[in-house]
Design a protein around this motif. Structure first.
Motif, PDB file in Angstrom:
ATOM      1  N   TYR A  33       0.501   8.526  -6.747  1.00 12.73           N
ATOM      2  CA  TYR A  33      -0.526   7.612  -7.249  1.00 12.73           C
ATOM      3  C   TYR A  33      -0.328   6.217  -6.650  1.00 12.73           C
ATOM      4  N   TYR A  35      -1.504   2.245  -7.839  1.00 16.95           N
ATOM      5  CA  TYR A  35      -2.091   1.339  -8.818  1.00 16.95           C
ATOM      6  C   TYR A  35      -1.989  -0.067  -8.239  1.00 16.95           C
ATOM      7  N   GLN A  37      -2.106  -4.415  -9.509  1.00 14.50           N
ATOM      8  CA  GLN A  37      -2.125  -5.380 -10.607  1.00 14.50           C
ATOM      9  C   GLN A  37      -2.427  -6.750 -10.020  1.00 14.50           C
ATOM     10  N   VAL A  43      -2.633  -3.478 -15.137  1.00 17.28           N
ATOM     11  CA  VAL A  43      -2.384  -2.508 -14.076  1.00 17.28           C
ATOM     12  C   VAL A  43      -3.594  -1.577 -14.009  1.00 17.28           C
ATOM     13  N   MET A  89      -0.328  -7.066  -6.696  1.00 14.02           N
ATOM     14  CA  MET A  89       0.842  -6.180  -6.595  1.00 14.02           C
ATOM     15  C   MET A  89       0.318  -4.763  -6.506  1.00 14.02           C
ATOM     16  N   PHE A  91       1.428  -0.840  -6.708  1.00 11.17           N
ATOM     17  CA  PHE A  91       2.497   0.040  -7.167  1.00 11.17           C
ATOM     18  C   PHE A  91       2.214   1.474  -6.766  1.00 11.17           C
ATOM     19  N   PHE A 104       7.321   4.705 -11.431  1.00 13.72           N
ATOM     20  CA  PHE A 104       6.795   3.680 -10.540  1.00 13.72           C
ATOM     21  C   PHE A 104       7.871   3.068  -9.651  1.00 13.72           C
ATOM     22  N   GLY A 105       7.432   2.630  -8.466  1.00 16.46           N
ATOM     23  CA  GLY A 105       8.266   1.791  -7.633  1.00 16.46           C
ATOM     24  C   GLY A 105       8.172   0.339  -8.074  1.00 16.46           C
ATOM     25  N   ASP A 106       8.884  -0.529  -7.374  1.00 13.23           N
ATOM     26  CA  ASP A 106       8.907  -1.944  -7.739  1.00 13.23           C
ATOM     27  C   ASP A 106       7.764  -2.741  -7.114  1.00 13.23           C
ATOM     28  N   ARG A 109       4.020  -6.893  -3.070  1.00 17.74           N
ATOM     29  CA  ARG A 109       3.128  -8.027  -3.336  1.00 17.74           C
ATOM     30  C   ARG A 109       2.334  -8.302  -2.079  1.00 17.74           C
TER      31      ARG A 109
END
Lengths: 113, 113
Positions: A33, A35, A37, A43, A89, A91, A104-106, A109
């Protein structure tokens, strides 16, 4: 504990340029996936990917966006002709099954100038 | 990686006290709910989940309560520690072949020493 790895952590790009955001999901995950933000907002789901094809996408995920799993390990999000409003951001997430929690990953940006 | 939180509700709790974070979810058809913790510079980290056929689920120091009648979800953290300081998001999934999570706005938890 296995992790979702995203690169780069920060990407700065001129408006109109193409960017590729990269993710290495957890090895036994089958569902993937993206996403995003936007600063100060929720998110938001972009797209899900399973068995080498898109299984679902949101209205945000228009023709400007594409996803790929080129080599069985990396999972990429490409944004063509970036716009200022693409700054956010991003994700990557994955899950073993569709009804299992997404991990999720970190994030990356993305800053569009 | 965190929501900036200009408009995030904030819960301030004394170290050692219990915390209760609330979430009103949006869709009565949702059948799977997840709590995530997001620390500064990190992605959402899975805490606990619950399916709609349950009204309570316990983990280590955390409990999730689900009230489908009023579409309300809560996360209880026992003996709150400084490391619990973060933004907490609830997310819902409506199932029926859709994989996307719908995230709430988030609550910032501040643990006071």
């Amino acid at each position: 504990e296995p992790e979702v790895t995203q690169t780069p952590s920060h990407q700065v790009t001129q408006m109109g340029q193409e960017v590729i955001l990269r993710c290495v999901p957890i090895s036994n995950h089958l569902y993937f996936y993206w996403y995003r933000q936007i600063l100060g907002q929720k998110v938001e789901f972009l797209v899900s990917f399973y068995n080498n094809e898109i299984s679902e996408k949101s209205e945000i995920f228009d023709d400007q966006f594409s996803v790929e799993r080129p080599d069985g390990s990396n999972f990429t999000l490409k944004i063509r002709s970036t716009k200022l409003e693409d700054s956010a951001m991003y994700f990557c997430a994955g899950s073993q099954e569709s009804n299992q929690p997404q991990h999720f990953g970190d994030g990356t940006r993305l800053s569009i100038l | 990686g965190e929501s900036v939180g200009l408009h995030l509700p904030t819960l301030s709790v004394q170290e050692g006290d219990n915390s209760i974070i609330n979430c009103a979810y949006s869709n009565s058809a949702s059948d799977y709910f997840i709590w995530y913790k997001q620390e500064s510079g990190k992605g959402p980290q899975f805490i606990i989940d619950i399916r709609s056929n349950m009204d309570k689920r316990q983990g280590q120091r955390v409990t999730v309560l689900l009230n489908k009648t009023v579409k309300h979800l809560s996360l209880q953290i026992a003996a709150t520690q400084p490391g619990d300081s973060a933004v907490y998001f609830c997310a819902e999934n409506i199932g029926s072949g859709t994989y996307k999570y719908i995230f709430g706005t988030g609550t910032r938890l501040k643990v006071l020493a």
